[in-house]
Design an enzyme around this catalytic site. Structure first.
Site, PDB file in Angstrom:
ATOM      1  N   GLU A 207       0.831  -1.218   0.000  1.00 51.60           N
ATOM      2  CA  GLU A 207       0.000   0.000   0.000  1.00 51.60           C
ATOM      3  C   GLU A 207       0.860   1.260   0.000  1.00 51.60           C
ATOM      4  O   GLU A 207       0.496   2.280   0.592  1.00 51.60           O
ATOM      5  CB  GLU A 207      -0.968   0.011   1.200  1.00 51.60           C
ATOM      6  N   GLY A 208       1.988   1.207  -0.673  1.00 50.89           N
ATOM      7  CA  GLY A 208       2.918   2.330  -0.697  1.00 50.89           C
ATOM      8  C   GLY A 208       3.918   2.161   0.425  1.00 50.89           C
ATOM      9  O   GLY A 208       3.550   2.195   1.600  1.00 50.89           O
TER      10      GLY A 208
END
Length: 591
Positions: free
Chosen positions: A438-439
Site C-alpha cells: 500500500e505504498g
C-alpha cells in the site's frame, strides 16, 4: 496461546477516552454504547472461535494453484461461509445495499480483531470492503446496482489491481490497455502482479478494480482510467455467467501471510466497465488506496495485539533464573521471566505501541464517520484535513511499530521464539509486509512531508499542533498531569521550528525532503501517540479512587511511554536536520 479479543481495552478507548457514541451522535449517526458493544462482542466471539484456530493451519498449508483456480487452506472456505451467514461483511455497508449501516468506527474495531486472529484470512475481506467503498463513491448507478449488494453481502469479493511487473509505485508507467467495445464496455488486456486475494475459492465471483489506459490516453498518471472487471461475466439481471478473460498465472511464494493468495493476474480481452471518468482513474482509486492505508494500520494494530498477548502469556509461564529481589517466588529456585527488568521493557514497549495505535486509529475512524455524516461543514472539513495529514502516519508509523513489536515478542520467547511450534515467528513473518505494501513507508513519509505539510504551507500540521497544544494547556495547575503537559507543549514547539527550517532548506535543496521525510514522519507519529496517551492518562486520573486495575494499567503504560519511548524524539529531531550531502555521498556505496 489462543487469541483473546481485548474487549475491555477497546471499550476503554471507545467510550471512556474518545466518547465514540456521543461523537457519532453529534455527527448525525444514531447509535449508542450498548449497540457498539454488542456488535464488537459478537465479532470478537467469531474471531476467537472460528478464525484463530485456523491461523496456524493457513500458515503451514498455504494456498495452492490448481489450473487457474486458487484453493485456500483447510477451514478457510467454511469460515468464510460462516462469516457471510453471520452478516459480518455488511456491518458497515450502506442500508440501501443490504448493509447494516454501522459507522466505520465499529468496522475498524472488527477489522482489528480479524487481523489479530487470522491476518491472512482477513485480507480476503478487507480488500472487498475497499472495493465496495470505491465503487460506492465513483461508480455509475448501474454499476452500483450490479456490484454493491453482492459485495456488501460477501457473496462476491473484491481486489485492486495496480502494480505491473515492470513498475511498482510509479503507476505512470503502467501499460495495461482498455479498448472501447461497441456496447459501452471495454476490453482489458495486460498483466498485474502482487494482487492480494486475486483468485480464490471462497466466493462465487471477484470484482477487480483495474487501472488501465485507453488508446488515446496521455502519458503518465494523467492517462490512467479505472475499470471494474469481474472474474465471471455478470448479466443484466445480476446472474453470474461464464468466466471472463481474467486468469491467475501464478501465486507468490511469500515470507508470510501464506494463507492469503497473492496473485499474478493476466487480463485477456476481459470485459470491464469504466468507473468514474476517463483519465481520472487514479483519483478514483485513491478512495480505495487511502482506505487500504488506514486498513494497514488497523491490520498492524491487530498483529501487534496478538504479539503482545503471546509474549505476555509466555513471560508469565516461563520459569528461568532468579529475578532481582525475587519478586514473585522467594522460596523457589527460579522466577517467571516477567520479573526481569529487560523483559518488562519489551512487554511494556509492546503495550505502549498497542494502546497508542488503538487510540490513534479509533480516533481516525471517528473522523471518517464525521467527514461522511456530520451536518456541520466545518466539522467535515476538519475531519478531511486530519485524515489527509495523518493517513500516512497511520500506515507507516503504526506498521513499523508492529514489526518492532513482533520482533520483541520473539525476543521475549528466547530460543522458543525461533521455533515454529510457538507461533511467535509467524507474527513477525506476517507483519513484515506491512511497511511495504500500500505504498512503502518511505513513500508515505515523502507524501506527508512534501504533499501534506510543505505544499500547503503547513496549514494542516498547524491544525494538529493547535489541537494538541490547546489540550495540553487545559492540564495547567494539575500536578499529576505535568509530565504529559510539559512534554506535549515542548515537542509541539520543536516540530513547528523543524518544519519551518525544512521548508526553508527545501527551497534550495532538492534532496532535503527525501533526506528528512522518514524522521519527520516518525516524529509526528511519536507526537500523536503522546497526545492520545496523555488523554488516556487524564481519563484515569480523573477517576480517582474509582479507577479499576485496567485503568491503572493504562495510566502506568502512559507513564512508561512518556518516560522510555518519547525521548526517542530527541534523536529524530537531530537526524531530520542532517546534511543531505553526507547521505548522498557516492563514495559511501561506490566501491
Amino acid at each position: 496461546m489462543n487469541y483473546t479479543p481485548p474487549i475491555r481495552e477497546m471499550q476503554f478507548v471507545l467510550h471512556e477516552v474518545l466518547d465514540a457514541a456521543g461523537t457519532l451522535q453529534g455527527g448525525g449517526i444514531d447509535i449508542d454504547r450498548d449497540t457498539i458493544d454488542g456488535v464488537i462482542e459478537g465479532a470478537g466471539d467469531f474471531c476467537a472461535r472460528v478464525l484463530d484456530p485456523i491461523n496456524a493451519v493457513g500458515d503451514r498449508e498455504g494456498c495452492r494453484l490448481v489450473g487457474d483456480t486458487v484453493v485456500t487452506p483447510p477451514g478457510f472456505k467454511k469460515a468464510y461461509d460462516q462469516y457471510v451467514v453471520g452478516g459480518w461483511p455488511a456491518v458497515d455497508c450502506e442500508v440501501e445495499h443490504g448493509g447494516g449501516g454501522m459507522p466505520s468506527t465499529v468496522g475498524s474495531v472488527i477489522k482489528e480483531m480479524l487481523a489479530a486472529s487470522n491476518p491472512s484470512w482477513s485480507l480476503y475481506t478487507s480488500l472487498s470492503a475497499g472495493t465496495y467503498w470505491c465503487l460506492n463513491v465513483n461508480a455509475s448507478d448501474a454499476l452500483k446496482r450490479r456490484y454493491l449488494p453482492q459485495l456488501a453481502s460477501g457473496k462476491w469479493t473484491g481486489t485492486m489491481c495496480l502494480t505491473e511487473p515492470h513498475c511498482g509505485t510509479d503507476l505512470g508507467l503502467l501499460t495495461t490497455r482498455a479498448v472501447p467495445a461497441d456496447d459501452g464496455s471495454y476490453l482489458i488486456s495486460g498483466t498485474k502482479m502482487f494482487i492480494s486475494s486475486g483468485e480464490h475459492d471462497l466466493a462465487e465471483n471477484i470484482v477487480h478494480l483495474v487501472l488501465a489506459r485507453t488508446p488515446d490516453a496521455p502519458k503518465g498518471t494523467r492517462g490512467i482510467s479505472l475499470f471494474a472487471v469481474s472474474k465471471h461475466t455478470v448479466g443484466s439481471d445480476g446472474a453470474v455467467g461464464d468466466r471472463n478473460g481474467v486468469y491467475c498465472d501464478s501465486i507468490e511464494s511469500k515470507m508470510g501471510l501464506h494463507g492469503s493468495s497473492t496473485c499474478v493476474l493476466r487480463f485477456e480481452n476481459a470485459v470491464g466497465h469504466l468507473v468514474g471518468e476517463v483519465n481520472m482513474g487514479l483519483a478514483a482509486m485513491f478512495v480505495m488506496m487511502n482506505s487500504a492505508r488506514l486498513g494497514t494500520g488497523v491490520q498492524a494494530l491487530g498483529m501487534n495485539e496478538r504479539a503482545n498477548q503471546k509474549a505476555t502469556a509466555y513471560a508469565r509461564e516461563r520459569i528461568q533464573s532468579r529475578a532481582p529481589e525475587s519478586l514473585r517466588t522467594p522460596n523457589q529456585a527460579a522466577d517467571s521471566i516477567i520479573d526481569q527488568p529487560d523483559v518488562r521493557r519489551m512487554l511494556l514497549t509492546q503495550k505502549a505501541w498497542v494502546g497508542g495505535s488503538r487510540l490513534f486509529l479509533y480516533w481516525l475512524a471517528l473522523q471518517v464517520d464525521l467527514r461522511k455524516s456530520s451536518s456541520d461543514p466545518a466539522i467535515r472539513e476538519y475531519a478531511e484535513d486530519m485524515l489527509s495529514l495523518l493517513t500516512p502516519v497511520a500506515k507507516a508509523f503504526v506498521s513499523d511499530r508492529a514489526v518492532e513489536s513482533a520482533s520483541l515478542g520473539m525476543q521475549v520467547h528466547g530460543g522458543a521464539g525461533y521455533i515454529i511450534d510457538y507461533g511467535a515467528e509467524q507474527i513477525l513473518r506476517d507483519a513484515r509486509i506491512l511497511p511495504i505494501y500500500e505504498g512503502t513507508n518511505g513513500v508515505q513519509s515523502h507524501d506527508l512531508l512534501q504533499r501534506k505539510v510543505l505544499n500547503d504551507g503547513g496549514r494542516r500540521l498547524k491544525q494538529l499542533l493547535e489541537m494538541v497544544s490547546n489540550y495540553a494547556h487545559t492540564l495547567e495547575g494539575r500536578e499529576e498531569m505535568d509530565l504529559f503537559r510539559v512534554a506535549l507543549i515542548t515537542l509541539a514547539g520543536e516540530i513547528d521550528t523543524l518544519t519551518t527550517d525544512l521548508a526553508r532548506w527545501a527551497q534550495d535543496d532538492d534532496l532535503r525532503v527525501g533526506t528528512s521525510a522518514v524522521d519527520f514522519l516518525n516524529l509526528v507519529g511519536y507526537y500523536v501517540f503522546a497526545y492520545f496517551w496523555a488523554r488516556a492518562a487524564d481519563t484515569v486520573v480523573q477517576l480517582g479512587d474509582q479507577a479499576t486495575d485496567l485503568h491503572k494499567q493504562q495510566l502506568a503504560v502512559a507513564r512508561y511511554y512518556f518516560d522510555k519511548l518519547l525521548p526517542d524524539t530527541l534523536s529524530l529531531l537531530v537526524r531530520a536536520r542532517s546534511d543531505t550531502a553526507i547521505l548522498m555521498d557516492d563514495a559511501a556505496i561506490a566501491f
